[in-house]
Write a protein that holds these residues in place. Structure first.
Motif: not given
Length: 151
Positions: A48, A51, A54-57, A94, A96-98, A124
């Motif tokens: 986290d 990021r 906006h929450g993305h990487l 953008p 998003w993922g793990r 993801a």
């Protein structure tokens, strides 16, 4: 380093030791997933705190991964005493993922420099059904530094 496939200095274990000697890479949790003459793949479990608002990487994390991946790919053919001469990156979507996967390959290598390409993918799901989603592409120039590396 001769750059030949039989050179023991090109082993995945030796390259992993070089990555482990980088305090910043240890801080981020980067691991070397693949390393062979002309290519390298770095993986970075996403947290986290990587990021942006906006929450993305964050793009800086993507650029770090591209920089390091192209330098490892180039070092696999130029030898261990290399430095990044420059990196350009284009963000495609953008992220998003793990897991971030930075897969670099040498496009051209001479005696003193190499040009590499890097695809940055985000995985993801766990387990991953595929290689991930392409989120950025980068190109880097890596130069022989003429200085021995330090551990």
């Amino acid at each position: 380093m001769t750059g030949s496939a039989g050179d023991p200095r090109l082993s995945l274990d030796v390259a992993r030791q070089a990555l482990a000697a980088q305090p910043f890479s240890r801080l981020l949790g980067t691991r070397l997933a693949a390393f062979e003459p002309g290519s390298a793949t770095l993986e970075l479990p996403l947290r986290d705190d990587f990021r942006q608002q906006h929450g993305h990487l964050h793009g800086g994390v993507l650029c770090y991964a591209a920089d390091n991946a192209v330098t490892f790919a180039a070092g696999s053919v130029l030898g261990p005493a290399v430095l990044t001469g420059g990196v350009t990156i284009s963000y495609l979507r953008p992220a998003w993922g793990r897991l971030l996967r930075a897969r670099a390959s040498v496009v051209h290598a001479g005696r003193r420099q190499a040009v590499c390409r890097c695809d940055l993918l985000v995985v993801a799901e766990d387990p991953a059904p595929d290689d991930g989603t392409l989120v950025a592409v980068a190109q880097g120039t890596v130069l022989v530094s003429g200085q021995p590396t330090q551990a």
